[in-house]
Design a protein around this motif. Structure first.
Motif, PDB file in Angstrom:
ATOM      1  N   VAL A  49       0.850  -1.198   0.000  1.00  0.00           N
ATOM      2  CA  VAL A  49       0.000   0.000   0.000  1.00  0.00           C
ATOM      3  C   VAL A  49       0.883   1.243   0.000  1.00  0.00           C
ATOM      4  CG1 VAL A  49      -1.752   1.297   1.294  1.00  0.00           C
ATOM      5  CG2 VAL A  49      -1.895  -1.202   1.160  1.00  0.00           C
ATOM      6  N   LEU A  50       1.930   1.238   0.836  1.00  0.00           N
ATOM      7  CA  LEU A  50       2.847   2.377   0.882  1.00  0.00           C
ATOM      8  C   LEU A  50       3.539   2.591  -0.460  1.00  0.00           C
ATOM      9  CD1 LEU A  50       4.321   4.582   2.433  1.00  0.00           C
ATOM     10  CD2 LEU A  50       5.927   2.855   3.263  1.00  0.00           C
ATOM     11  N   ALA A  51       3.873   1.491  -1.151  1.00  0.00           N
ATOM     12  CA  ALA A  51       4.532   1.600  -2.455  1.00  0.00           C
ATOM     13  C   ALA A  51       3.588   2.087  -3.545  1.00  0.00           C
ATOM     14  CB  ALA A  51       5.129   0.250  -2.854  1.00  0.00           C
ATOM     15  N   LYS A 136       0.766   9.895   2.668  1.00  0.00           N
ATOM     16  CA  LYS A 136       0.419  11.306   2.476  1.00  0.00           C
ATOM     17  C   LYS A 136       1.663  12.192   2.495  1.00  0.00           C
ATOM     18  CE  LYS A 136      -2.803  14.762   4.305  1.00  0.00           C
ATOM     19  NZ  LYS A 136      -3.788  15.056   5.371  1.00  0.00           N
ATOM     20  N   ALA A 137       2.651  11.804   3.308  1.00  0.00           N
ATOM     21  CA  ALA A 137       3.839  12.643   3.483  1.00  0.00           C
ATOM     22  C   ALA A 137       4.899  12.429   2.403  1.00  0.00           C
ATOM     23  CB  ALA A 137       4.456  12.372   4.860  1.00  0.00           C
ATOM     24  N   VAL A 138       4.938  11.241   1.807  1.00  0.00           N
ATOM     25  CA  VAL A 138       6.012  10.949   0.862  1.00  0.00           C
ATOM     26  C   VAL A 138       5.700  11.569  -0.498  1.00  0.00           C
ATOM     27  CG1 VAL A 138       5.077   8.736   0.028  1.00  0.00           C
ATOM     28  CG2 VAL A 138       7.555   9.137   0.015  1.00  0.00           C
ATOM     29  N   ARG A 139       6.747  12.062  -1.131  1.00  0.00           N
ATOM     30  CA  ARG A 139       6.624  12.622  -2.482  1.00  0.00           C
ATOM     31  C   ARG A 139       8.005  12.552  -3.113  1.00  0.00           C
ATOM     32  NH1 ARG A 139       6.825  16.339   1.365  1.00  0.00           N
ATOM     33  NH2 ARG A 139       8.364  18.033   1.197  1.00  0.00           N
ATOM     34  N   PRO A 140       8.095  12.660  -4.427  1.00  0.00           N
ATOM     35  CA  PRO A 140       9.410  12.566  -5.074  1.00  0.00           C
ATOM     36  C   PRO A 140      10.393  13.589  -4.504  1.00  0.00           C
ATOM     37  CG  PRO A 140       7.670  12.403  -6.705  1.00  0.00           C
ATOM     38  CD  PRO A 140       6.998  12.746  -5.416  1.00  0.00           C
ATOM     39  N   GLY A 141      11.583  13.097  -4.170  1.00  0.00           N
ATOM     40  CA  GLY A 141      12.634  13.971  -3.674  1.00  0.00           C
ATOM     41  C   GLY A 141      12.678  14.155  -2.177  1.00  0.00           C
ATOM     42  N   GLY A 148      16.269   0.872  11.088  1.00  0.00           N
ATOM     43  CA  GLY A 148      16.000  -0.549  11.267  1.00  0.00           C
ATOM     44  C   GLY A 148      16.080  -1.288   9.948  1.00  0.00           C
ATOM     45  N   GLY A 149      16.953  -2.292   9.879  1.00  0.00           N
ATOM     46  CA  GLY A 149      17.174  -3.017   8.628  1.00  0.00           C
ATOM     47  C   GLY A 149      16.725  -4.456   8.680  1.00  0.00           C
ATOM     48  N   GLY A 150      15.656  -4.721   9.424  1.00  0.00           N
ATOM     49  CA  GLY A 150      15.061  -6.045   9.408  1.00  0.00           C
ATOM     50  C   GLY A 150      14.064  -6.170   8.263  1.00  0.00           C
ATOM     51  N   LEU A 151      13.216  -7.182   8.343  1.00  0.00           N
ATOM     52  CA  LEU A 151      12.239  -7.433   7.289  1.00  0.00           C
ATOM     53  C   LEU A 151      11.366  -6.205   7.032  1.00  0.00           C
ATOM     54  CD1 LEU A 151      11.150  -9.807   5.512  1.00  0.00           C
ATOM     55  CD2 LEU A 151       9.535 -10.280   7.347  1.00  0.00           C
ATOM     56  N   LEU A 152      10.874  -5.575   8.101  1.00  0.00           N
ATOM     57  CA  LEU A 152       9.988  -4.423   7.966  1.00  0.00           C
ATOM     58  C   LEU A 152      10.727  -3.216   7.406  1.00  0.00           C
ATOM     59  CD1 LEU A 152       7.061  -3.563   8.493  1.00  0.00           C
ATOM     60  CD2 LEU A 152       7.804  -2.758  10.743  1.00  0.00           C
ATOM     61  N   GLY A 153      11.952  -2.973   7.898  1.00  0.00           N
ATOM     62  CA  GLY A 153      12.711  -1.831   7.422  1.00  0.00           C
ATOM     63  C   GLY A 153      13.069  -1.936   5.953  1.00  0.00           C
ATOM     64  N   VAL A 154      13.465  -3.136   5.519  1.00  0.00           N
ATOM     65  CA  VAL A 154      13.784  -3.358   4.107  1.00  0.00           C
ATOM     66  C   VAL A 154      12.548  -3.102   3.242  1.00  0.00           C
ATOM     67  CG1 VAL A 154      14.361  -5.155   2.415  1.00  0.00           C
ATOM     68  CG2 VAL A 154      15.721  -4.921   4.502  1.00  0.00           C
ATOM     69  N   SER A 155      11.393  -3.609   3.675  1.00  0.00           N
ATOM     70  CA  SER A 155      10.152  -3.416   2.915  1.00  0.00           C
ATOM     71  C   SER A 155       9.775  -1.938   2.846  1.00  0.00           C
ATOM     72  CB  SER A 155       9.011  -4.214   3.553  1.00  0.00           C
ATOM     73  OG  SER A 155       9.298  -5.595   3.551  1.00  0.00           O
ATOM     74  N   ALA A 156       9.904  -1.234   3.974  1.00  0.00           N
ATOM     75  CA  ALA A 156       9.548   0.187   4.005  1.00  0.00           C
ATOM     76  C   ALA A 156      10.490   1.012   3.135  1.00  0.00           C
ATOM     77  CB  ALA A 156       9.573   0.692   5.445  1.00  0.00           C
ATOM     78  N   ALA A 157      11.800   0.729   3.217  1.00  0.00           N
ATOM     79  CA  ALA A 157      12.770   1.485   2.416  1.00  0.00           C
ATOM     80  C   ALA A 157      12.503   1.306   0.937  1.00  0.00           C
ATOM     81  CB  ALA A 157      14.189   1.033   2.767  1.00  0.00           C
ATOM     82  N   ALA A 161      11.339   4.223  -1.732  1.00  0.00           N
ATOM     83  CA  ALA A 161      12.156   4.476  -2.933  1.00  0.00           C
ATOM     84  C   ALA A 161      11.295   4.392  -4.185  1.00  0.00           C
ATOM     85  CB  ALA A 161      13.305   3.479  -2.998  1.00  0.00           C
ATOM     86  N   GLN A 162      10.360   3.442  -4.205  1.00  0.00           N
ATOM     87  CA  GLN A 162       9.484   3.316  -5.371  1.00  0.00           C
ATOM     88  C   GLN A 162       8.567   4.520  -5.524  1.00  0.00           C
ATOM     89  OE1 GLN A 162       7.924  -0.721  -4.538  1.00  0.00           O
ATOM     90  NE2 GLN A 162       8.858  -1.337  -6.463  1.00  0.00           N
ATOM     91  N   ARG A 163       8.337   5.240  -4.431  1.00  0.00           N
ATOM     92  CA  ARG A 163       7.530   6.461  -4.494  1.00  0.00           C
ATOM     93  C   ARG A 163       8.378   7.692  -4.807  1.00  0.00           C
ATOM     94  NH1 ARG A 163       2.730   6.235  -1.471  1.00  0.00           N
ATOM     95  NH2 ARG A 163       2.461   8.395  -2.138  1.00  0.00           N
TER      96      ARG A 163
END
Length: 403
Positions: A49-51, A136-141, A148-157, A161-163
């Motif tokens: 959904v975030l992506a 709502k907060a994310v936009r290009p740039g 956090g670089g676990g499963l959740l952090g990798v998915s969120a990052a 990036a895709q956004r």
């Protein structure tokens, strides 16, 4: 149990909804209590959904008819009722706690405002509200830092990036997803994120969140170096949501302790999913939660021989899109002395396969890229049976066996 037994389930996540649906199919009525304003949803798919790949409706779960929106504030074990924030009480004959888990918020200076809320631009990533706030907060740039670089952090990052966000992933451990992956697999995950423009830093501890006018502006590392930030995402793990159980005097350790019938220390109260601790394990994964829901449904519907004996759960991360990425990990991915190990690596295609065998039994494995063999490997691992003498280990990694 009789058909008029009052079953109340607190928590409308994957475990609670599966239990309520299954009980309905077995003819046992149930009241499901959820405290989120959204329809029940599959939390596993929040990153999609975030992506921007899915709308919230796509990940909604088919909720049972008896869904009550309320926040439970207490359990009266003597009266066998739960108390809600609006003052109402709901009686039960059997109560099920499927309260899930809360995000771990790291002890960073400046993380909370004087009113004890997260500053503007700082988000946990656990609920649909978290996800919609980030969307709502994310936009290009926009400059986003994921802690956090676990499963959740990798998915969120990856989703950010895709956004189009400029993403920095800060991981305190020496590699990404260190609980599930060995160093070689972790490097491939890091390479995949790098190809998407994510800047990954490991062995990096964040010390301070700096805000101006109540909004985040930068984060400071332990070495004093500061990084500008418009968004900060906290993906530092989760802990069982066991406050209700603890306040009610139930036995709680890491999670709410349950036996093979998923009973707590009160025989009229059960617990399943992320909040439950069975045989020392708090799984925090979807597969065990769903299996626990199935077993408990059988028990509450009167199938007395049903028992939960634990789950040998495989961690799988599928990141679809133009630059698709697949990985699966199970069991012990790091060998002990004397173990047999087989590895196949194709750097050009970005694929990696490894299995660990001990005493002729498959004890763990990790696969990145093409997952055609994951079905056969998982079955061999879950069965814990001796491997056939006539099948070389290499066969396990090259025979698709059905996935």
């Amino acid at each position: 149990m009789t058909s008029n037994t009052r079953v109340v389930v607190i928590g409308a996540g994957l475990a609670g909804v599966r239990l309520a649906r299954r009980l309905g199919e077995l003819g046992t009525p149930v009241t499901l209590i959820g405290d989120e304003e959204h329809r029940p949803y599959n939390r596993v798919l929040l990153a999609e959904v975030l992506a921007g790949r899915y709308s919230p409706d796509v990940i909604a779960l088919p909720a049972p008819a008896q869904l009550t929106r309320a926040r439970v504030t207490g359990i009266d074990r003597e009266a066998r009722s739960v108390e809600c924030a609006d003052g109402s009480k709901i009686a039960y004959d059997r109560l099920v706690l499927a309260t899930g888990s809360n995000p771990v918020l790291p002890p960073l200076r400046g993380l909370f405002t004087p009113d004890h809320v997260l500053p503007e631009g700082v988000h946990a990533f656990r609920t649909m509200d978290d996800c919609l706030g980030l969307s709502k907060a994310v936009r290009p740039g926009v400059k986003a830092i994921v802690i956090g670089g676990g499963l959740l952090g990798v998915s969120a990052a990856r989703a950010l990036a895709q956004r189009g966000a400029q993403v920095i992933l800060a991981q305190q451990a020496e590699r990404l997803m260190e609980r599930q992956l060995d160093p070689s697999a972790s490097k491939l995950v890091r390479r995949h994120l790098g190809d998407l423009g994510v800047e990954v830093h490991t062995d990096l501890r964040v010390r301070d969140v700096r805000c101006v006018g109540g909004a985040v502006r930068s984060v400071e590392m332990a070495d004093g170096y500061a990084l500008d930030a418009d968004l900060v995402v906290l993906a530092c793990g989760v802990r069982p949501r066991a406050g209700l159980a603890q306040a009610a005097g139930l036995h709680v350790r890491k999670g709410i302790v349950v036996d093979d019938e998923l009973r707590t220390s009160d025989p009229y109260i059960h617990a399943i999913g992320d909040c439950a601790q069975h045989d020392g394990n708090v799984y925090g994964l979807a597969t065990p939660a769903l299996e626990q829901a199935e077993v408990l449904a059988e028990l509450l519907a009167g199938r007395a021989n049903a028992r939960y004996t634990g789950t040998r759960s495989l961690t799988r991360l599928t990141l679809p899109g133009q630059s698709a990425f697949d990985l699966a990990a199970f069991g012990e991915t790091e060998p002990r002395p004397g173990d047999d190990v087989v590895q196949l690596t194709d750097a050009t295609r970005g694929t990696y396969r490894k299995v660990v065998v001990r005493d002729d039994r498959l004890v763990g494995g990790v696969l990145v890229g093409e997952l055609g063999t994951v079905g056969a490997l998982a079955r061999a691992w879950e069965g814990a049976e001796p491997l056939p003498d006539d099948g070389p280990l290499l066969h396990l990694l090259t025979n698709d066996g059905g996935s």
